[in-house]
Each structure stands twice: as structure tokens, then as C-alpha cells.
Design an enzyme around this catalytic site. Structure first.
Site, PDB file in Angstrom:
ATOM      1  N   ASP A   1       6.403  51.604  33.593  1.00 28.84           N
ATOM      2  CA  ASP A   1       7.774  51.278  33.952  1.00 28.84           C
ATOM      3  C   ASP A   1       7.854  51.222  35.480  1.00 28.84           C
ATOM      4  O   ASP A   1       7.427  52.155  36.161  1.00 28.84           O
ATOM      5  CB  ASP A   1       8.688  52.388  33.406  1.00 28.84           C
ATOM      6  CG  ASP A   1      10.138  51.976  33.444  1.00 28.84           C
ATOM      7  OD1 ASP A   1      10.793  52.079  32.401  1.00 28.84           O
ATOM      8  OD2 ASP A   1      10.614  51.551  34.533  1.00 28.84           O
TER       9      ASP A   1
ATOM     10  N   SER B   1      18.514  34.283  40.501  1.00 25.00           N
ATOM     11  CA  SER B   1      19.235  33.434  39.546  1.00 25.00           C
ATOM     12  C   SER B   1      20.341  32.663  40.266  1.00 25.00           C
ATOM     13  O   SER B   1      20.902  33.139  41.255  1.00 25.00           O
ATOM     14  CB  SER B   1      19.858  34.353  38.488  1.00 25.00           C
ATOM     15  OG  SER B   1      20.853  33.687  37.770  1.00 25.00           O
TER      16      SER B   1
ATOM     17  N   TYR C   1      25.109  42.089  35.924  1.00 20.46           N
ATOM     18  CA  TYR C   1      23.766  41.509  36.028  1.00 20.46           C
ATOM     19  C   TYR C   1      23.685  40.611  37.261  1.00 20.46           C
ATOM     20  O   TYR C   1      22.766  40.703  38.073  1.00 20.46           O
ATOM     21  CB  TYR C   1      23.449  40.702  34.756  1.00 20.46           C
ATOM     22  CG  TYR C   1      22.319  39.716  34.918  1.00 20.46           C
ATOM     23  CD1 TYR C   1      20.999  40.139  34.870  1.00 20.46           C
ATOM     24  CD2 TYR C   1      22.572  38.356  35.145  1.00 20.46           C
ATOM     25  CE1 TYR C   1      19.962  39.237  35.044  1.00 20.46           C
ATOM     26  CE2 TYR C   1      21.551  37.451  35.320  1.00 20.46           C
ATOM     27  CZ  TYR C   1      20.246  37.893  35.265  1.00 20.46           C
ATOM     28  OH  TYR C   1      19.224  36.997  35.449  1.00 20.46           O
TER      29      TYR C   1
ATOM     30  N   LYS D   1      21.443  40.822  40.983  1.00 18.69           N
ATOM     31  CA  LYS D   1      20.608  39.778  41.606  1.00 18.69           C
ATOM     32  C   LYS D   1      21.022  39.591  43.072  1.00 18.69           C
ATOM     33  O   LYS D   1      20.177  39.433  43.953  1.00 18.69           O
ATOM     34  CB  LYS D   1      20.724  38.453  40.841  1.00 18.69           C
ATOM     35  CG  LYS D   1      20.069  38.465  39.473  1.00 18.69           C
ATOM     36  CD  LYS D   1      18.568  38.649  39.541  1.00 18.69           C
ATOM     37  CE  LYS D   1      17.907  38.825  38.200  1.00 18.69           C
ATOM     38  NZ  LYS D   1      16.535  39.319  38.234  1.00 18.69           N
TER      39      LYS D   1
ATOM     40  N   ASN E   1      18.747  27.215  34.346  1.00 21.38           N
ATOM     41  CA  ASN E   1      18.613  27.678  32.956  1.00 21.38           C
ATOM     42  C   ASN E   1      17.230  27.344  32.387  1.00 21.38           C
ATOM     43  O   ASN E   1      16.985  26.199  31.994  1.00 21.38           O
ATOM     44  CB  ASN E   1      19.708  27.048  32.096  1.00 21.38           C
ATOM     45  CG  ASN E   1      21.077  27.590  32.438  1.00 21.38           C
ATOM     46  OD1 ASN E   1      21.488  27.607  33.604  1.00 21.38           O
ATOM     47  ND2 ASN E   1      21.795  28.061  31.447  1.00 21.38           N
TER      48      ASN E   1
ATOM     49  N   ARG F   1      25.229  22.718  32.615  1.00 21.57           N
ATOM     50  CA  ARG F   1      24.171  23.541  33.208  1.00 21.57           C
ATOM     51  C   ARG F   1      22.976  22.677  33.558  1.00 21.57           C
ATOM     52  O   ARG F   1      22.837  21.552  33.079  1.00 21.57           O
ATOM     53  CB  ARG F   1      23.692  24.607  32.207  1.00 21.57           C
ATOM     54  CG  ARG F   1      24.724  25.638  31.808  1.00 21.57           C
ATOM     55  CD  ARG F   1      24.990  26.629  32.927  1.00 21.57           C
ATOM     56  NE  ARG F   1      25.925  27.654  32.535  1.00 21.57           N
ATOM     57  CZ  ARG F   1      27.248  27.528  32.565  1.00 21.57           C
ATOM     58  NH1 ARG F   1      27.798  26.389  32.973  1.00 21.57           N
ATOM     59  NH2 ARG F   1      28.035  28.518  32.202  1.00 21.57           N
TER      60      ARG F   1
HETATM   61  N1  UFG Z   1      26.840  28.358  24.865  1.00 23.90           N
HETATM   62  C1  UFG Z   1      27.585  27.968  23.761  1.00 23.90           C
HETATM   63  N2  UFG Z   1      27.323  28.585  22.582  1.00 23.90           N
HETATM   64  C2  UFG Z   1      26.381  29.553  22.437  1.00 23.90           C
HETATM   65  C3  UFG Z   1      25.633  29.938  23.587  1.00 23.90           C
HETATM   66  C4  UFG Z   1      25.906  29.317  24.771  1.00 23.90           C
HETATM   67  O1  UFG Z   1      28.445  27.106  23.823  1.00 23.90           O
HETATM   68  O2  UFG Z   1      26.222  30.081  21.329  1.00 23.90           O
HETATM   69  C5  UFG Z   1      27.122  27.698  26.142  1.00 23.90           C
HETATM   70  C6  UFG Z   1      27.628  28.661  27.209  1.00 23.90           C
HETATM   71  O3  UFG Z   1      29.019  28.847  27.087  1.00 23.90           O
HETATM   72  C7  UFG Z   1      27.210  27.925  28.477  1.00 23.90           C
HETATM   73  C8  UFG Z   1      25.914  27.183  28.079  1.00 23.90           C
HETATM   74  O4  UFG Z   1      25.912  27.169  26.662  1.00 23.90           O
HETATM   75  O5  UFG Z   1      28.171  26.993  28.805  1.00 23.90           O
HETATM   76  C9  UFG Z   1      24.677  27.882  28.569  1.00 23.90           C
HETATM   77  O6  UFG Z   1      24.768  29.245  28.193  1.00 23.90           O
HETATM   78  P1  UFG Z   1      23.523  30.241  28.319  1.00 23.90           P
HETATM   79  O7  UFG Z   1      23.979  31.568  27.782  1.00 23.90           O
HETATM   80  O8  UFG Z   1      22.312  29.644  27.720  1.00 23.90           O
HETATM   81  O9  UFG Z   1      23.264  30.299  29.872  1.00 23.90           O
HETATM   82  P2  UFG Z   1      24.225  30.741  31.061  1.00 23.90           P
HETATM   83  O10 UFG Z   1      24.349  29.548  31.918  1.00 23.90           O
HETATM   84  O11 UFG Z   1      25.451  31.395  30.621  1.00 23.90           O
HETATM   85  O12 UFG Z   1      23.358  31.911  31.696  1.00 23.90           O
HETATM   86  C10 UFG Z   1      22.246  31.613  32.439  1.00 23.90           C
HETATM   87  C11 UFG Z   1      21.244  32.747  32.384  1.00 23.90           C
HETATM   88  C12 UFG Z   1      21.762  33.963  33.061  1.00 23.90           C
HETATM   89  C13 UFG Z   1      22.317  33.623  34.405  1.00 23.90           C
HETATM   90  C14 UFG Z   1      23.320  32.516  34.307  1.00 23.90           C
HETATM   91  C15 UFG Z   1      23.826  32.067  35.646  1.00 23.90           C
HETATM   92  O13 UFG Z   1      20.932  33.048  31.045  1.00 23.90           O
HETATM   93  O14 UFG Z   1      20.687  34.865  33.213  1.00 23.90           O
HETATM   94  O15 UFG Z   1      22.698  31.393  33.722  1.00 23.90           O
HETATM   95  O16 UFG Z   1      24.780  31.064  35.529  1.00 23.90           O
HETATM   96  F1  UFG Z   1      22.935  34.693  34.964  1.00 23.90           F
END
Ligand code: UFG
Length: 333
Positions: free
Chosen positions: A60, A127, A152, A156, A177, A229
Site C-alpha cells: 500500500d 484528470s 475526488y 486531483k 474519458n 465528453r
Molecule cells: N452516463 C449516463 N448513464 C450512465 C453512465 C453515464 O448517461 O449510466 C453519462 C454521464 O452522465 C456523463 C457521460 O455518460 O454525461 C460520461 O460519464 P462517465 O461516468 O463515464 O464519465 P464522467 O465524465 O462523469 O467521469 C469521468 C471520469 C472521472 C473524472 C471525470 C471528469 O470517470 O474520473 O470524467 O469529468 F473525474
């Protein structure tokens, strides 16, 4: 002689892909991972792909004594790539202290040990979340840190600042992403966390693990109303780490950050649609409410890393969706 690169969190999703690329580029990766949210199978997979033995310490990063022993044993570490961290946005909202103590605590220990063992180069896994909701798109590295959307995200930001203040040469890589898997399907995302990222959730619907999925909001100010994204293939992402290592080892006094995205925004609906086409599958989905903390749209300006490191994404989005699905199928065998 091969240069030694200490990879914390090397048994994880991005870490394991980076091991392969490091090895293929003539580096010797040394892995430290506590396997709390990763898998030994990723190390074994990376060994199979590279046909080599990878040094592995099950440790760890917050354990100072054990980490110190590692630094004493591995006398010639040329650079560190620090992936090890908790990464669930959702969990960080529920247990912020866990995120602050682990993600920041492990980096503090690492910097301390790097200083005392004369290791001067770090690549940090950051990130795009550091930008919050950026004012201008595509966002470039000159944009200020925005309001953190989650604990989170705040870790970062704090980690980047900590590195910035240290004496160590550093490159922070701000991932957009990451998606997809290695074409061999021997390594991939092994997190124990219930997935809450888009492509892993689509894969679970495809495999029947979930009946359906929700689209979190379709009333955003985007072409089809769903969030936008910048999806980057994990193999391209891993290769950027090698280029960052090359750069930091060949230059002195480096303190910088790079966006790591393809520079193109895709909506949630476009991702689902492409997945269906590429894999010839139907993904059952329904419109749902917005998810708290989601940024409306974010995609990268990647010019800085193009120019300074010569890195360009080469893998297609389609291959990311194909390999993501291949990995999901194998995982469920
Ligand atoms: N989404 C859906 N349905 C789902 C899952 C996701 O519509 O079941 C949408 C989310 O609302 C978002 C997009 O898909 O609009 C992408 O979502 P993710 O969870 O895949 O990714 P995020 O952009 O939310 O998160 C990512 C990383 C994080 C980071 C973040 C920064 O996973 O670690 O980008 O913006 F912090």
C-alpha cells in the site's frame, strides 16, 4: 541498461496498459499495488503480452515503512508513474475523508521518499475534472482549476498543487474519458467497484448483467441534449505515459501538465449508437434525470502534448468500443 520506472497502481486499468507500453519501449517497469481495486491478472496479462517477468510488490502506497524498503531495495529508480488512488466520484462524495487521506497521503509519502532517495521524476495521473466546468471549449491547459465537482476532483487538484510545490520534475497528465482495452483482451478494467462510467455500463447491458441503462439527462445545451465528453482509447493514453517518461528523462527542470484527450466531443447518445453499430447489439436504454455533479460538456485541446511530446491519438473510437466489449465478454466467462 534499461531505465527503471516505478509504477504505482500498475495492476489497475490504465496502469497495466502502461506497463505493456513501457516494456515495449525498452523500459523496466516495477509495480507497486495493494490490489484493493485492481488484479494480479493484469500483471499476469501484461507479462503474457510482453513475454517478460514484471517485478511486483504487493504494497500500500500509504505504508511508509514498506515503501521505504522498496526504495532501498530498488536503488536505481529513474522515474515514478503514480496511478495508485481511489477513483470513484460517487464514493468520494459519501466518504470524502477516505479520498483525502489516501489520495493525498500516498502522494506525500511518495514525494518524501523520492526526495530522500534522490528520485527526481514523477508522472502524475490527473484528470480533466481539475477544470470543473470550463468557460471555453475545447479546454486547454491555460484554463484555471474550476470549482471541484467532487472530493475526488478536489484530490486531483490538491495533488497537482503538491507536486507543483515540490522540487521534483513533474508531468501531470489530465485524462479525459479513457475507454477500451488492449486488443489481446489479456488486460483491462478489473475494478471491484460497481461500474458507474458510461462504456462499462453499456457493456453490462450488452452482457445481460443489467436489463437496461439510463441516460442521465437530455435537456443539456448540447446538439442532442445529452452530455458531451472526450473519449480516449486506453492504449493511446498508455503510450502518452511513455512519451512523458521519455521527455522527463531527457530534460531538466520540467514542471508541466498536459491534456490527454482526442480533442473531439461525443454525446452519450452518440456513444450508445456507435456501440450498437460496432458490436451489432441492441442496448436497452431510457431517458432519466440528470446525475448530480455532471459537467454539461468537456473536450480537450490537445495541441500542447501534440507539439511538445509528439503524441497524437491513433486508435479509433470504434476499436475502443469493440475491445471494451471483448473484455467484458471474457470477464464473464
Ligand atoms: N452516463 C449516463 N448513464 C450512465 C453512465 C453515464 O448517461 O449510466 C453519462 C454521464 O452522465 C456523463 C457521460 O455518460 O454525461 C460520461 O460519464 P462517465 O461516468 O463515464 O464519465 P464522467 O465524465 O462523469 O467521469 C469521468 C471520469 C472521472 C473524472 C471525470 C471528469 O470517470 O474520473 O470524467 O469529468 F473525474
Amino acid at each position: 541498461m534499461k531505465k527503471n520506472i516505478l509504477v504505482t497502481g500498475g495492476a489497475g486499468y490504465i496502469g497495466s496498459h502502461t506497463l505493456v507500453e513501457l516494456y515495449n519501449s525498452g523500459y523496466k517497469p516495477i509495480v507497486v499495488d495493494n490490489l484493493s481495486n485492481s488484479s494480479l491478472n493484469n500483471i499476469k496479462g501484461a507479462e503474457q503480452i510482453t513475454k517478460s517477468k514484471i517485478d511486483f510488490y504487493k504494497l500500500d502506497c500509504t505504508d511508509f515503512e514498506q515503501m521505504n524498503k522498496l526504495f532501498e531495495e530498488q536503488k536505481n529508480i529513474d522515474a515514478v508513474i503514480h496511478f495508485a488512488a481511489f477513483k470513484s466520484v460517487e464514493e468520494s462524495v459519501i466518504q470524502p475523508d477516505k479520498y483525502f487521506s489516501n489520495n493525498i497521503g500516498s502522494l506525500e509519502i511518495l514525494i518524501n521518499l523520492m526526495n530522500s532517495h534522490n528520485v527526481n521524476n514523477i508522472i502524475f495521473s490527473s484528470s480533466c475534472t481539475v477544470y470543473g466546468s470550463p468557460e471555453f471549449l475545447p479546454v486547454n491547459e491555460l484554463a484555471p482549476f474550476g470549482k471541484a465537482e467532487s472530493p475526488y476532483g478536489e484530490t486531483k487538484q490538491l495533488c497537482e498543487k503538491l507536486i507543483q510545490k515540490s522540487e521534483i520534475n513533474s508531468i501531470s497528465l489530465r485524462y479525459f474519458n479513457p475507454v477500451g482495452s488492449h486488443p489481446s483482451s489479456l488486460i483491462g478494467d478489473c475494478s471491484a467497484d460497481k461500474p458507474n462510467n458510461l462504456v462499462p455500463i453499456i457493456c453490462e447491458v450488452a452482457s445481460g448483467k443489467r436489463k437496461s441503462m439510463q441516460i442521465f439527462g437530455n435537456d443539456y445545451n448540447t446538439p442532442d441534449g445529452t452530455c458531451v465528453r472526450d473519449y480516449i482509447h486506453v492504449v493511446d493514453l498508455a503510450k502518452a505515459h511513455v512519451m512523458a517518461v521519455n521527455h522527463i528523462l531527457n530534460n531538466t527542470k520540467i514542471k508541466t501538465a498536459y491534456n490527454l484527450g482526442v480533442g473531439k466531443g461525443l454525446s452519450v447518445l452518440e456513444v450508445i449508437d456507435s456501440f450498437q453499430k460496432v458490436n451489432n447489439l441492441k442496448i436497452s436504454h431510457a431517458l432519466g434525470p440528470r446525475r448530480a455533479g455532471d459537467v454539461e460538456k468537456i473536450y480537450s485541446d490537445n495541441t500542447k502534448i501534440n507539439i511538445e511530446l509528439g503524441w497524437f491519438p491513433v486508435m479509433s473510437f470504434e476499436s475502443a468500443l469493440e475491445t471494451a466489449w471483448n473484455w467484458e465478454k471474457l470477464k464473464n466467462l
